[in-house]
Design a protein around this motif. Structure first.
Motif, PDB file in Angstrom:
ATOM      1  N   GLY A   1       0.773  -1.230   0.000  1.00  0.00           N
ATOM      2  CA  GLY A   1       0.000   0.000   0.000  1.00  0.00           C
ATOM      3  C   GLY A   1       0.805   1.281   0.000  1.00  0.00           C
ATOM      4  O   GLY A   1       0.289   2.337   0.354  1.00  0.00           O
ATOM      5  N   ILE A   2       2.086   1.213  -0.417  1.00  0.00           N
ATOM      6  CA  ILE A   2       2.941   2.402  -0.491  1.00  0.00           C
ATOM      7  C   ILE A   2       3.306   2.652  -1.954  1.00  0.00           C
ATOM      8  O   ILE A   2       3.761   1.747  -2.644  1.00  0.00           O
ATOM      9  CB  ILE A   2       4.228   2.227   0.337  1.00  0.00           C
ATOM     10  N   ALA A   3       3.088   3.877  -2.413  1.00  0.00           N
ATOM     11  CA  ALA A   3       3.498   4.266  -3.764  1.00  0.00           C
ATOM     12  C   ALA A   3       4.535   5.366  -3.661  1.00  0.00           C
ATOM     13  O   ALA A   3       4.389   6.297  -2.875  1.00  0.00           O
ATOM     14  CB  ALA A   3       2.297   4.748  -4.577  1.00  0.00           C
ATOM     15  N   HIS A   4       5.583   5.258  -4.456  1.00  0.00           N
ATOM     16  CA  HIS A   4       6.712   6.200  -4.421  1.00  0.00           C
ATOM     17  C   HIS A   4       6.788   6.917  -5.762  1.00  0.00           C
ATOM     18  O   HIS A   4       6.976   6.281  -6.803  1.00  0.00           O
ATOM     19  CB  HIS A   4       7.995   5.400  -4.160  1.00  0.00           C
ATOM     20  N   VAL A   5       6.627   8.227  -5.732  1.00  0.00           N
ATOM     21  CA  VAL A   5       6.811   9.054  -6.930  1.00  0.00           C
ATOM     22  C   VAL A   5       8.211   9.643  -6.851  1.00  0.00           C
ATOM     23  O   VAL A   5       8.474  10.545  -6.061  1.00  0.00           O
ATOM     24  CB  VAL A   5       5.756  10.173  -7.000  1.00  0.00           C
TER      25      VAL A   5
ATOM     26  N   GLN B   1     -12.149   2.414 -12.641  1.00  0.00           N
ATOM     27  CA  GLN B   1     -12.601   3.301 -11.567  1.00  0.00           C
ATOM     28  C   GLN B   1     -11.507   4.291 -11.168  1.00  0.00           C
ATOM     29  O   GLN B   1     -11.756   5.486 -11.016  1.00  0.00           O
ATOM     30  CB  GLN B   1     -13.017   2.461 -10.362  1.00  0.00           C
ATOM     31  N   ASN B   2     -10.280   3.786 -10.997  1.00  0.00           N
ATOM     32  CA  ASN B   2      -9.177   4.652 -10.587  1.00  0.00           C
ATOM     33  C   ASN B   2      -8.751   5.600 -11.706  1.00  0.00           C
ATOM     34  O   ASN B   2      -8.312   6.725 -11.451  1.00  0.00           O
ATOM     35  CB  ASN B   2      -7.998   3.814 -10.103  1.00  0.00           C
ATOM     36  N   PHE B   3      -8.886   5.131 -12.939  1.00  0.00           N
ATOM     37  CA  PHE B   3      -8.574   5.977 -14.092  1.00  0.00           C
ATOM     38  C   PHE B   3      -9.480   7.207 -14.081  1.00  0.00           C
ATOM     39  O   PHE B   3      -9.022   8.343 -14.261  1.00  0.00           O
ATOM     40  CB  PHE B   3      -8.770   5.168 -15.370  1.00  0.00           C
ATOM     41  N   GLU B   4     -10.762   6.987 -13.847  1.00  0.00           N
ATOM     42  CA  GLU B   4     -11.713   8.095 -13.794  1.00  0.00           C
ATOM     43  C   GLU B   4     -11.411   9.023 -12.611  1.00  0.00           C
ATOM     44  O   GLU B   4     -11.545  10.248 -12.716  1.00  0.00           O
ATOM     45  CB  GLU B   4     -13.138   7.550 -13.701  1.00  0.00           C
ATOM     46  N   ARG B   5     -11.014   8.431 -11.497  1.00  0.00           N
ATOM     47  CA  ARG B   5     -10.679   9.223 -10.313  1.00  0.00           C
ATOM     48  C   ARG B   5      -9.481  10.118 -10.583  1.00  0.00           C
ATOM     49  O   ARG B   5      -9.483  11.312 -10.229  1.00  0.00           O
ATOM     50  CB  ARG B   5     -10.384   8.277  -9.151  1.00  0.00           C
TER      51      ARG B   5
ATOM     52  N   MET C   1      -2.751   5.343  -9.037  1.00  0.00           N
ATOM     53  CA  MET C   1      -3.486   4.237  -9.667  1.00  0.00           C
ATOM     54  C   MET C   1      -3.398   2.946  -8.859  1.00  0.00           C
ATOM     55  O   MET C   1      -4.210   2.047  -9.032  1.00  0.00           O
ATOM     56  CB  MET C   1      -2.964   3.991 -11.089  1.00  0.00           C
ATOM     57  N   SER C   2      -2.424   2.839  -7.974  1.00  0.00           N
ATOM     58  CA  SER C   2      -2.286   1.616  -7.171  1.00  0.00           C
ATOM     59  C   SER C   2      -3.074   1.696  -5.858  1.00  0.00           C
ATOM     60  O   SER C   2      -2.926   0.826  -5.001  1.00  0.00           O
ATOM     61  CB  SER C   2      -0.805   1.358  -6.856  1.00  0.00           C
ATOM     62  N   GLU C   3      -3.901   2.737  -5.721  1.00  0.00           N
ATOM     63  CA  GLU C   3      -4.700   2.927  -4.505  1.00  0.00           C
ATOM     64  C   GLU C   3      -3.826   2.908  -3.243  1.00  0.00           C
ATOM     65  O   GLU C   3      -4.078   2.155  -2.302  1.00  0.00           O
ATOM     66  CB  GLU C   3      -5.793   1.859  -4.392  1.00  0.00           C
ATOM     67  N   PRO C   4      -2.807   3.731  -3.191  1.00  0.00           N
ATOM     68  CA  PRO C   4      -1.905   3.691  -2.031  1.00  0.00           C
ATOM     69  C   PRO C   4      -2.581   4.240  -0.774  1.00  0.00           C
ATOM     70  O   PRO C   4      -3.454   5.111  -0.844  1.00  0.00           O
ATOM     71  CB  PRO C   4      -0.753   4.592  -2.455  1.00  0.00           C
TER      72      PRO C   4
ATOM     73  N   GLY D   1       0.538   2.107 -13.562  1.00  0.00           N
ATOM     74  CA  GLY D   1       0.555   2.290 -12.119  1.00  0.00           C
ATOM     75  C   GLY D   1      -0.236   1.241 -11.361  1.00  0.00           C
ATOM     76  O   GLY D   1      -0.017   1.037 -10.162  1.00  0.00           O
ATOM     77  N   ALA D   2      -1.160   0.573 -12.060  1.00  0.00           N
ATOM     78  CA  ALA D   2      -1.995  -0.449 -11.415  1.00  0.00           C
ATOM     79  C   ALA D   2      -1.470  -1.861 -11.663  1.00  0.00           C
ATOM     80  O   ALA D   2      -2.162  -2.836 -11.348  1.00  0.00           O
ATOM     81  CB  ALA D   2      -3.433  -0.344 -11.921  1.00  0.00           C
ATOM     82  N   PHE D   3      -0.259  -1.978 -12.174  1.00  0.00           N
ATOM     83  CA  PHE D   3       0.256  -3.302 -12.550  1.00  0.00           C
ATOM     84  C   PHE D   3       0.375  -4.237 -11.361  1.00  0.00           C
ATOM     85  O   PHE D   3       0.028  -5.422 -11.435  1.00  0.00           O
ATOM     86  CB  PHE D   3       1.628  -3.135 -13.220  1.00  0.00           C
ATOM     87  N   ARG D   4       0.860  -3.721 -10.227  1.00  0.00           N
ATOM     88  CA  ARG D   4       1.117  -4.582  -9.067  1.00  0.00           C
ATOM     89  C   ARG D   4      -0.039  -4.591  -8.082  1.00  0.00           C
ATOM     90  O   ARG D   4      -0.219  -5.563  -7.344  1.00  0.00           O
ATOM     91  CB  ARG D   4       2.399  -4.117  -8.364  1.00  0.00           C
TER      92      ARG D   4
END
Length: 233
Positions: free
Chosen positions: A77-81, A111-115, A149-152, A100-103
């Motif tokens: 649940g951690i995303a690093h930019v 849904q996340n794309f629209e968000r 996109m990974s819902e972090p 971004g949603a690969f993993r």
């Protein structure tokens, strides 16, 4: 939520982090402030699994992440930019986002794309474009959107204002506040002290691999030592 305890790390024989302790609670914005070369990016890379620490521990939501691979950190649940955005310039904006949603969150791509398009309407206008044709500010938005996109539950932003115009810096920090309002905790690693302390609840100041100051953002902003060292006041 995130607990970093006694972390030491570096590159080969060069020690960078000298025993770092920090915490981030659910829904917080926490800033790590400091000049170039003092260990900010190294800290990010240790948390994200790109660098294995020589000592100390990292846990996230009670799960040990010390020494885990980056893909495991993302899945937790951690995303690093990262600094410099690291987008894929020859792919479209839309394809960069989908990666971004690969993993994590691969079942919620639509849904996340629209968000993300709602948060970053400028990206929505440029979905078919090659990412390399975007302006610097738009590329930074894309990098953040890809991470989202990974819902972090925790988003690590490494120097998001670097190289942006003053107007884009203002917009970028406004977007960070908006992302946090959706319930995402943010670790904001920056040189921009004033703007960072304006959006953060708490902050740490790092020098030569150690935290030398920490506390509530408003308290640090009023501290004469910090104002003299970083604001020239």
């Amino acid at each position: 939520m995130l607990e970093v305890s006694g972390i030491k790390a570096g590159y080969g024989s060069m020690a960078v982090l000298q025993g770092v302790d920090m915490r981030i609670e659910r829904g917080e914005v926490v800033a790590v402030l400091g000049s170039n070369g003092v260990g900010k990016t190294t800290l990010n890379n240790v948390i994200s699994g790109f660098i294995r620490p020589s000592a100390g521990s990292i846990s996230f939501k009670g799960e040990t992440l010390t020494g885990r691979k980056p893909r495991d950190v993302v899945a937790a649940g951690i995303a690093h930019v990262p600094e410099g955005r690291k987008i894929f310039p020859n792919l479209s904006v839309a394809d960069n986002l989908r990666l971004g949603a690969f993993r994590r969150a691969s079942n919620n791509v639509k849904q996340n794309f629209e968000r993300i398009c709602a948060i970053f309407p400028r990206l929505k206008e440029r979905l078919p474009q090659s990412a390399g044709t975007l302006s610097g500010g738009e590329q930074q938005m894309l990098a953040i959107g890809r991470g989202m996109m990974s819902e972090p539950e925790l988003l690590i932003l490494d120097e998001p204002s670097l190289g942006l115009s003053p107007i884009m810096v203002e917009e970028m920090f406004g977007l960070i506040t908006k992302i946090n309002a959706d319930g995402v905790a943010v670790l904001l690693v920056e040189q921009n002290v004033m703007q960072s302390l304006g959006v953060a609840g708490r902050a740490y100041v790092i020098e030569q691999g150690r935290f030398v100051m920490q506390g509530e953002a408003a308290t640090l902003l009023a501290d004469p030592q910090l104002r003299k060292a970083y604001l020239g006041m």
